[in-house]
Write a protein that holds these residues in place. Sequence first.
Motif, PDB file in Angstrom:
ATOM      1  N   ALA A 349       0.862  -1.187   0.000  1.00  0.00           N
ATOM      2  CA  ALA A 349       0.000   0.000   0.000  1.00  0.00           C
ATOM      3  C   ALA A 349       0.893   1.230   0.000  1.00  0.00           C
ATOM      4  CB  ALA A 349      -0.925   0.005   1.215  1.00  0.00           C
ATOM      5  N   GLY A 350       0.446   2.259  -0.694  1.00  0.00           N
ATOM      6  CA  GLY A 350       1.218   3.505  -0.759  1.00  0.00           C
ATOM      7  C   GLY A 350       0.554   4.604   0.052  1.00  0.00           C
ATOM      8  N   ILE A 351       1.373   5.350   0.782  1.00  0.00           N
ATOM      9  CA  ILE A 351       0.881   6.466   1.583  1.00  0.00           C
ATOM     10  C   ILE A 351       1.583   7.747   1.139  1.00  0.00           C
ATOM     11  CG2 ILE A 351       0.265   7.219   3.912  1.00  0.00           C
ATOM     12  CD1 ILE A 351       1.453   4.658   4.993  1.00  0.00           C
ATOM     13  N   ASN A 352       0.802   8.802   0.961  1.00  0.00           N
ATOM     14  CA  ASN A 352       1.364  10.128   0.726  1.00  0.00           C
ATOM     15  C   ASN A 352       1.144  10.950   1.988  1.00  0.00           C
ATOM     16  OD1 ASN A 352       0.607  13.183  -0.410  1.00  0.00           O
ATOM     17  ND2 ASN A 352       2.423  12.261  -1.312  1.00  0.00           N
ATOM     18  N   LEU A 353       2.248  11.338   2.641  1.00  0.00           N
ATOM     19  CA  LEU A 353       2.170  12.154   3.845  1.00  0.00           C
ATOM     20  C   LEU A 353       2.556  13.586   3.530  1.00  0.00           C
ATOM     21  CD1 LEU A 353       3.520   9.155   4.752  1.00  0.00           C
ATOM     22  CD2 LEU A 353       3.160  10.191   7.005  1.00  0.00           C
ATOM     23  N   ARG A 354       1.897  14.522   4.192  1.00  0.00           N
ATOM     24  CA  ARG A 354       2.261  15.934   4.110  1.00  0.00           C
ATOM     25  C   ARG A 354       2.649  16.382   5.516  1.00  0.00           C
ATOM     26  NH1 ARG A 354       1.521  17.904  -1.256  1.00  0.00           N
ATOM     27  NH2 ARG A 354       1.138  15.972  -2.411  1.00  0.00           N
ATOM     28  N   LEU A 355       3.915  16.750   5.674  1.00  0.00           N
ATOM     29  CA  LEU A 355       4.510  16.948   6.991  1.00  0.00           C
ATOM     30  C   LEU A 355       4.444  18.401   7.446  1.00  0.00           C
ATOM     31  CD1 LEU A 355       7.814  14.963   6.282  1.00  0.00           C
ATOM     32  CD2 LEU A 355       5.746  14.043   7.339  1.00  0.00           C
ATOM     33  N   ILE A 356       4.028  18.621   8.692  1.00  0.00           N
ATOM     34  CA  ILE A 356       4.198  19.934   9.295  1.00  0.00           C
ATOM     35  C   ILE A 356       5.605  20.000   9.888  1.00  0.00           C
ATOM     36  CG2 ILE A 356       1.736  20.269   9.770  1.00  0.00           C
ATOM     37  CD1 ILE A 356       2.370  19.583  12.722  1.00  0.00           C
ATOM     38  N   ASN A 357       6.014  21.189  10.320  1.00  0.00           N
ATOM     39  CA  ASN A 357       7.386  21.386  10.786  1.00  0.00           C
ATOM     40  C   ASN A 357       7.714  20.582  12.044  1.00  0.00           C
ATOM     41  OD1 ASN A 357       6.754  23.676   9.001  1.00  0.00           O
ATOM     42  ND2 ASN A 357       8.822  24.334   9.517  1.00  0.00           N
ATOM     43  N   ALA A 358       6.693  20.182  12.787  1.00  0.00           N
ATOM     44  CA  ALA A 358       6.943  19.430  14.019  1.00  0.00           C
ATOM     45  C   ALA A 358       7.358  17.994  13.746  1.00  0.00           C
ATOM     46  CB  ALA A 358       5.691  19.448  14.898  1.00  0.00           C
ATOM     47  N   ASP A 359       7.151  17.512  12.528  1.00  0.00           N
ATOM     48  CA  ASP A 359       7.485  16.133  12.174  1.00  0.00           C
ATOM     49  C   ASP A 359       8.545  16.103  11.078  1.00  0.00           C
ATOM     50  OD1 ASP A 359       5.536  14.857  13.881  1.00  0.00           O
ATOM     51  OD2 ASP A 359       4.005  15.571  12.489  1.00  0.00           O
ATOM     52  N   THR A 360       9.534  15.253  11.241  1.00  0.00           N
ATOM     53  CA  THR A 360      10.551  15.033  10.215  1.00  0.00           C
ATOM     54  C   THR A 360      10.232  13.733   9.486  1.00  0.00           C
ATOM     55  OG1 THR A 360      11.988  13.743  11.662  1.00  0.00           O
ATOM     56  CG2 THR A 360      12.270  16.157  11.691  1.00  0.00           C
ATOM     57  N   PRO A 361      10.823  13.489   8.318  1.00  0.00           N
ATOM     58  CA  PRO A 361      10.627  12.206   7.650  1.00  0.00           C
ATOM     59  C   PRO A 361      11.016  11.026   8.545  1.00  0.00           C
ATOM     60  CG  PRO A 361      11.575  13.763   6.111  1.00  0.00           C
ATOM     61  CD  PRO A 361      11.572  14.439   7.450  1.00  0.00           C
ATOM     62  N   GLU A 362      12.079  11.196   9.311  1.00  0.00           N
ATOM     63  CA  GLU A 362      12.543  10.114  10.183  1.00  0.00           C
ATOM     64  C   GLU A 362      11.540   9.858  11.315  1.00  0.00           C
ATOM     65  OE1 GLU A 362      15.638  11.761   7.802  1.00  0.00           O
ATOM     66  OE2 GLU A 362      14.384  12.779   9.317  1.00  0.00           O
ATOM     67  N   SER A 363      11.066  10.929  11.948  1.00  0.00           N
ATOM     68  CA  SER A 363      10.131  10.738  13.059  1.00  0.00           C
ATOM     69  C   SER A 363       8.787  10.215  12.559  1.00  0.00           C
ATOM     70  CB  SER A 363       9.933  12.049  13.822  1.00  0.00           C
ATOM     71  OG  SER A 363       9.238  13.007  13.040  1.00  0.00           O
ATOM     72  N   ALA A 364       8.386  10.622  11.356  1.00  0.00           N
ATOM     73  CA  ALA A 364       7.123  10.144  10.796  1.00  0.00           C
ATOM     74  C   ALA A 364       7.194   8.647  10.502  1.00  0.00           C
ATOM     75  CB  ALA A 364       6.779  10.920   9.526  1.00  0.00           C
ATOM     76  N   ALA A 365       8.307   8.213   9.910  1.00  0.00           N
ATOM     77  CA  ALA A 365       8.466   6.785   9.618  1.00  0.00           C
ATOM     78  C   ALA A 365       8.498   5.974  10.909  1.00  0.00           C
ATOM     79  CB  ALA A 365       9.742   6.560   8.814  1.00  0.00           C
ATOM     80  N   ALA A 366       9.184   6.494  11.914  1.00  0.00           N
ATOM     81  CA  ALA A 366       9.259   5.789  13.200  1.00  0.00           C
ATOM     82  C   ALA A 366       7.874   5.665  13.825  1.00  0.00           C
ATOM     83  CB  ALA A 366      10.204   6.527  14.142  1.00  0.00           C
ATOM     84  N   ARG A 367       7.064   6.696  13.706  1.00  0.00           N
ATOM     85  CA  ARG A 367       5.722   6.648  14.278  1.00  0.00           C
ATOM     86  C   ARG A 367       4.856   5.621  13.555  1.00  0.00           C
ATOM     87  NH1 ARG A 367       0.604   8.308  14.204  1.00  0.00           N
ATOM     88  NH2 ARG A 367      -0.314   8.982  16.199  1.00  0.00           N
ATOM     89  N   LEU A 368       4.969   5.560  12.232  1.00  0.00           N
ATOM     90  CA  LEU A 368       4.207   4.562  11.483  1.00  0.00           C
ATOM     91  C   LEU A 368       4.572   3.146  11.938  1.00  0.00           C
ATOM     92  CD1 LEU A 368       4.317   6.030   7.848  1.00  0.00           C
ATOM     93  CD2 LEU A 368       2.388   6.056   9.436  1.00  0.00           C
ATOM     94  N   ARG A 369       5.860   2.888  12.126  1.00  0.00           N
ATOM     95  CA  ARG A 369       6.300   1.560  12.569  1.00  0.00           C
ATOM     96  C   ARG A 369       5.744   1.241  13.962  1.00  0.00           C
ATOM     97  NH1 ARG A 369      11.226   3.606  10.252  1.00  0.00           N
ATOM     98  NH2 ARG A 369      11.603   2.588   8.239  1.00  0.00           N
ATOM     99  N   SER A 370       5.740   2.262  14.817  1.00  0.00           N
ATOM    100  CA  SER A 370       5.249   2.056  16.173  1.00  0.00           C
ATOM    101  C   SER A 370       3.754   1.747  16.176  1.00  0.00           C
ATOM    102  CB  SER A 370       5.526   3.300  17.020  1.00  0.00           C
ATOM    103  OG  SER A 370       4.957   3.183  18.303  1.00  0.00           O
TER     104      SER A 370
END
Length: 477
Positions: A349-370
């Motif tokens: 499955a593909g996800i398109n995320l739009r990040l606010i400044n409080a989230d980085t690509p690294e922190s967003a990926a880590a949250r998805l895994r969690s």
Amino acid sequence: MIGWIILAALAVLIAVVLIRAAMCKPAQAGSEAAQPVQVDSAAAVDHLAQLVRIPTVSNPDVTKFDEEVFEHFREEFKKLYPLVHKNCPPMRFDHTGMLFHWKGKSSEDPTVLMAHYDVVPVDEEGWAHAPFGGEIIDGELWGRGTIDTKITLVGVMEAAENLMKQGFVPEHDVYLSFAGDEEVSGNGAPAIVEYMQKNGIRPAMVVDEGGAVVEGVFPGVTQPIAVVGIGEKGVMNVELTARAAGGHASTPAVPSTLGMLCRAVADCESHQFKAHLTEPVRQLLNNVGPHAPFGLRILTANMWLFGPLLPLLAGKLGGELGAMMRTTMAFTMAKGSKQINVLPNEATAGINLRLINADTPESAAARLRSVINNDKVEVKTIYAQPASPYAASQGEHWDKLSKAIGDTWQGSIVSPYLMLACSDSRHFSKICKDVYKFSAMALTKEQRGYIHNNNERIPLTEIAKTVEFFTRLEKSL
């Protein structure tokens, strides 16, 4: 006794809240009248129509670009704006980038004005009129690119050509930066930024597509609001891959590959990213609040009290305001077995995320895994671009931009906001602090819906307004 103290404190709090709301009123407009700007509306409409008729559809695969069409566009562009090409011979970058250097009285603190001349593909059957016909029907110019963004390209160039005819020289250098691969995240704009960086050119201000003059987007506010992006969300593409034993559908395993994937998707959607009262939202509320009905002013005038509650309401607010306060997830693609009676070894499955400044690509990926919490479901980042830093919403650069907007669309409320989509201007954040995103036109909700959609068109009156705005802005640079 304690009860009376609590009641008295509550009464004082309510009084303070109501008094602040009552005092929160629009500032008195200044007495200085806007200077009139002469615009050759007929020429601007004709030039935009000519450029719309050239189908500059970009492609993610560079080998599939129709280079002849793009070269034809640049040839016609030169014919329409001969003085700009003569005085500022364009430098070429990658295979679509063009950079015009308009020399001012000083090379210090230059400004970059941007647009892109590529467009997205069309489904001709869905159009009421030819998408590349450039026809004028009922006071509107039809065609792909009329809004996104050949209109701003024409606005920048019409203003520059006419000012040069008048012998005008800007106080500071101005760079006109145009790319033909913005829609496919190409290398035109990055190559221009790299050139500027290597040559020590640090723009003081950059203006590209983004917000517009809109109405009816804020409850109870009747004035048009000119929203200027002081930043834009980051973009991140993620692929989820669930893996398990495949085989014949007559003996299915539990959990199945698709079952794990669906559970992962459902878990993500039920655990949205945390909302924040981002600075652009705070400033938008502060600017628009004084024009709102009293009930809403109670909230906007007392952000010190109610501000922390807004992120809690982000989900219910929905729409653009809610999206400006949190990183969003859109599940856009899915793939399993190629045949209905075959269990897939993998499902994606593909996800398109739009990040606010409080989230980085690294922190967003880590949250998805969690959230997914399953080592049989891989979370892989395919592409990531962090959110841009915020530009200033006060000071010289903001004042020049907001004055040009206010003088052109008189009576509008000029306010910062957070741009939700991506633009080429994000690349310029490497070399410039004040990068603004404003599409110089007034657009209804319906007209904004034409962007990347069927039947894109723009009122002829708005074409003249776009030229008027850029004339005012360029004269101030």
